[in-house]
Write an enzyme that holds these catalytic residues in place. Structure first.
Site, PDB file in Angstrom:
ATOM      1  N   HIS A  55     -22.652 -55.098  82.600  1.00  0.00           N
ATOM      2  CA  HIS A  55     -23.757 -54.238  83.065  1.00  0.00           C
ATOM      3  C   HIS A  55     -25.111 -54.840  82.693  1.00  0.00           C
ATOM      4  O   HIS A  55     -26.068 -54.769  83.458  1.00  0.00           O
ATOM      5  CB  HIS A  55     -23.628 -52.828  82.481  1.00  0.00           C
ATOM      6  CG  HIS A  55     -22.491 -52.055  83.068  1.00  0.00           C
ATOM      7  ND1 HIS A  55     -22.260 -51.986  84.431  1.00  0.00           N
ATOM      8  CD2 HIS A  55     -21.496 -51.314  82.490  1.00  0.00           C
ATOM      9  CE1 HIS A  55     -21.188 -51.234  84.658  1.00  0.00           C
ATOM     10  NE2 HIS A  55     -20.702 -50.824  83.508  1.00  0.00           N
ATOM     11  N   SER A  63     -19.388 -45.589  99.332  1.00  0.00           N
ATOM     12  CA  SER A  63     -19.396 -44.873  98.055  1.00  0.00           C
ATOM     13  C   SER A  63     -20.582 -43.916  97.908  1.00  0.00           C
ATOM     14  O   SER A  63     -21.223 -43.856  96.857  1.00  0.00           O
ATOM     15  CB  SER A  63     -19.363 -45.861  96.866  1.00  0.00           C
ATOM     16  OG  SER A  63     -18.212 -46.687  96.935  1.00  0.00           O
ATOM     17  N   ARG A 115     -23.305 -54.964 100.081  1.00  0.00           N
ATOM     18  CA  ARG A 115     -22.447 -54.557  98.960  1.00  0.00           C
ATOM     19  C   ARG A 115     -21.745 -55.791  98.415  1.00  0.00           C
ATOM     20  O   ARG A 115     -21.130 -56.546  99.162  1.00  0.00           O
ATOM     21  CB  ARG A 115     -21.404 -53.516  99.365  1.00  0.00           C
ATOM     22  CG  ARG A 115     -20.571 -53.092  98.142  1.00  0.00           C
ATOM     23  CD  ARG A 115     -19.710 -51.875  98.361  1.00  0.00           C
ATOM     24  NE  ARG A 115     -19.090 -51.455  97.094  1.00  0.00           N
ATOM     25  CZ  ARG A 115     -18.769 -50.207  96.791  1.00  0.00           C
ATOM     26  NH1 ARG A 115     -19.012 -49.241  97.639  1.00  0.00           N
ATOM     27  NH2 ARG A 115     -18.209 -49.919  95.636  1.00  0.00           N
ATOM     28  N   ASP A 154     -22.190 -53.938  93.016  1.00  0.00           N
ATOM     29  CA  ASP A 154     -20.872 -53.636  92.464  1.00  0.00           C
ATOM     30  C   ASP A 154     -20.248 -54.896  91.856  1.00  0.00           C
ATOM     31  O   ASP A 154     -20.590 -56.010  92.246  1.00  0.00           O
ATOM     32  CB  ASP A 154     -19.985 -53.076  93.589  1.00  0.00           C
ATOM     33  CG  ASP A 154     -18.794 -52.315  93.037  1.00  0.00           C
ATOM     34  OD1 ASP A 154     -18.757 -52.042  91.819  1.00  0.00           O
ATOM     35  OD2 ASP A 154     -17.889 -51.994  93.826  1.00  0.00           O
ATOM     36  N   LEU A 211     -43.902 -55.070  96.175  1.00  0.00           N
ATOM     37  CA  LEU A 211     -42.484 -54.713  96.342  1.00  0.00           C
ATOM     38  C   LEU A 211     -42.290 -53.253  95.962  1.00  0.00           C
ATOM     39  O   LEU A 211     -42.781 -52.805  94.931  1.00  0.00           O
ATOM     40  CB  LEU A 211     -41.609 -55.596  95.427  1.00  0.00           C
ATOM     41  CG  LEU A 211     -40.113 -55.242  95.413  1.00  0.00           C
ATOM     42  CD1 LEU A 211     -39.459 -55.529  96.768  1.00  0.00           C
ATOM     43  CD2 LEU A 211     -39.371 -56.013  94.315  1.00  0.00           C
TER      44      LEU A 211
HETATM   45  C1  IPE Z   1     -20.799 -47.643  93.587  1.00  0.00           C
HETATM   46  O1  IPE Z   1     -19.949 -48.410  92.824  1.00  0.00           O
HETATM   47  C2  IPE Z   1     -21.855 -47.016  92.723  1.00  0.00           C
HETATM   48  C3  IPE Z   1     -22.828 -47.948  92.159  1.00  0.00           C
HETATM   49  C4  IPE Z   1     -22.928 -49.212  92.449  1.00  0.00           C
HETATM   50  C5  IPE Z   1     -23.769 -47.369  91.235  1.00  0.00           C
HETATM   51  P1  IPE Z   1     -18.590 -47.819  92.235  1.00  0.00           P
HETATM   52  O2  IPE Z   1     -17.913 -48.945  91.545  1.00  0.00           O
HETATM   53  O3  IPE Z   1     -18.868 -46.608  91.436  1.00  0.00           O
HETATM   54  O4  IPE Z   1     -17.838 -47.382  93.559  1.00  0.00           O
HETATM   55  P2  IPE Z   1     -16.280 -47.173  93.849  1.00  0.00           P
HETATM   56  O5  IPE Z   1     -15.746 -46.265  92.789  1.00  0.00           O
HETATM   57  O6  IPE Z   1     -15.647 -48.523  93.785  1.00  0.00           O
HETATM   58  O7  IPE Z   1     -16.224 -46.597  95.235  1.00  0.00           O
HETATM   59  C1  IPE Z   2     -21.288 -51.592  89.323  1.00  0.00           C
HETATM   60  O1  IPE Z   2     -20.320 -52.281  88.607  1.00  0.00           O
HETATM   61  C2  IPE Z   2     -22.261 -50.862  88.435  1.00  0.00           C
HETATM   62  C3  IPE Z   2     -22.053 -49.407  88.407  1.00  0.00           C
HETATM   63  C4  IPE Z   2     -21.261 -48.718  89.158  1.00  0.00           C
HETATM   64  C5  IPE Z   2     -22.835 -48.663  87.417  1.00  0.00           C
HETATM   65  P1  IPE Z   2     -18.923 -51.615  88.237  1.00  0.00           P
HETATM   66  O2  IPE Z   2     -18.979 -51.088  86.852  1.00  0.00           O
HETATM   67  O3  IPE Z   2     -18.502 -50.625  89.259  1.00  0.00           O
HETATM   68  O4  IPE Z   2     -17.971 -52.893  88.276  1.00  0.00           O
HETATM   69  P2  IPE Z   2     -16.470 -52.936  88.764  1.00  0.00           P
HETATM   70  O5  IPE Z   2     -16.400 -52.353  90.131  1.00  0.00           O
HETATM   71  O6  IPE Z   2     -15.670 -52.140  87.778  1.00  0.00           O
HETATM   72  O7  IPE Z   2     -16.123 -54.386  88.756  1.00  0.00           O
HETATM   73 MG    MG Z   3     -17.382 -50.739  90.941  1.00  0.00          MG
END
Ligand code: IPE
Ligand code: IPE
Ligand code: MG
Length: 238
Positions: free
Chosen positions: A33, A191, A183, A16, A127
């Protein structure tokens, strides 16, 4: 008692913070990303160097469809690009790639790439890298329950169904449960990731955003894991 014992065999990662990383450095979300995907590749090499056998990463949740069309389109393209460009590397490095989640919600293209990547890397042993794409823990349990109901209709005796049998209906049927769940980005929630499988996983949260998560950060997580005492509900010996 397992304290200070072995390294984790399976580490699951909720990667995240890609968006906040981009914001912090004045980049576009998409660049965040992209940096996140690059870090998955680097982390794979680090897992191999450390001899950790299983790495499972949360790439796209069943809830992530709620994001803007632009972002969803970019993420889908990024996963396609990753799967099409990394086959040679995976074979060279000995990486078995698998995908968990509901494939029926993915495009035909992506589904085809997933099947071919899984097929071509299935003999790799260094892996086990698993991507959770259109994955939700509740959705996975619901799909497994529907399979069970089908089998019951076909004559399966429900009295014989135990946890091992139910596990075999999940997307992770041939993957051991995670020992450690990491995380990044400071959020301390699950999540909807691997709800069944993390029953006894150790949790590790770090403020680092995923694209900035390094080998040193992984070492800190593993070190923390090694100092924990895993009891699995049993009483500690005096
Ligand atoms: C969790 O991250 C999902 C992934 C890492 C793919 P999110 O950014 O979507 O989760 P929330 O919305 O903060 O719970
Ligand atoms: C995690 O990064 C990747 C996915 C959920 C696909 P985020 O896009 O959730 O990044 P933040 O939480 O907005 O910083
Ligand atoms: Mg996120």
């Amino acid at each position: 008692m397992d304290k200070g014992a072995s390294n984790p065999r399976h580490i699951a990662i909720i990667l995240d913070g890609n968006g906040r990383y981009a914001k912090k450095y004045g980049l576009l979300r998409q660049q965040g990303h992209k940096a996140g995907a690059d870090n998955v590749e680097e982390m794979g090499d680090i897992f191999i160097a450390k001899g950790i056998e299983y790495m499972t990463v949360y790439a796209f949740s069943t809830e992530n469809w709620k994001r803007s069309e632009d972002e969803v389109t970019y993420l889908m393209a990024l996963m396609k690009r990753y799967l099409s460009k990394n086959k040679v590397d995976a074979l060279r490095k000995g990486i078995r790639i698998r995908v968990i989640g509901d494939r029926s919600g993915l495009s035909e293209d992506l589904r085809r790439l997933i099947v071919s990547m899984e097929e071509d890397t299935k003999e790799m042993k260094k892996l086990n890298l698993t991507f959770a794409i259109n994955y939700g823990g509740r959705d996975e349990i619901l799909r497994a329950s529907k399979k069970l109901a089908e089998r019951a209709k076909e004559g399966l005796d429900l009295k014989t169904v135990d946890e091992a049998y139910f596990s075999s209906l999940l997307d992770t049927s041939d993957i051991p449960d995670p020992d450690l769940l990491i995380r990044t980005s400071g959020e301390e929630r699950i999540s909807n990731f691997l709800l069944w499988q993390i029953a006894y996983a150790e949790m590790y949260f770090t403020d680092k955003y995923w694209p900035e998560f390094t080998e040193e950060d992984l070492d800190l997580a593993i070190d923390s894991y090694r100092h924990r005492e895993r009891r699995f509900g049993a009483r500690k010996e005096d």
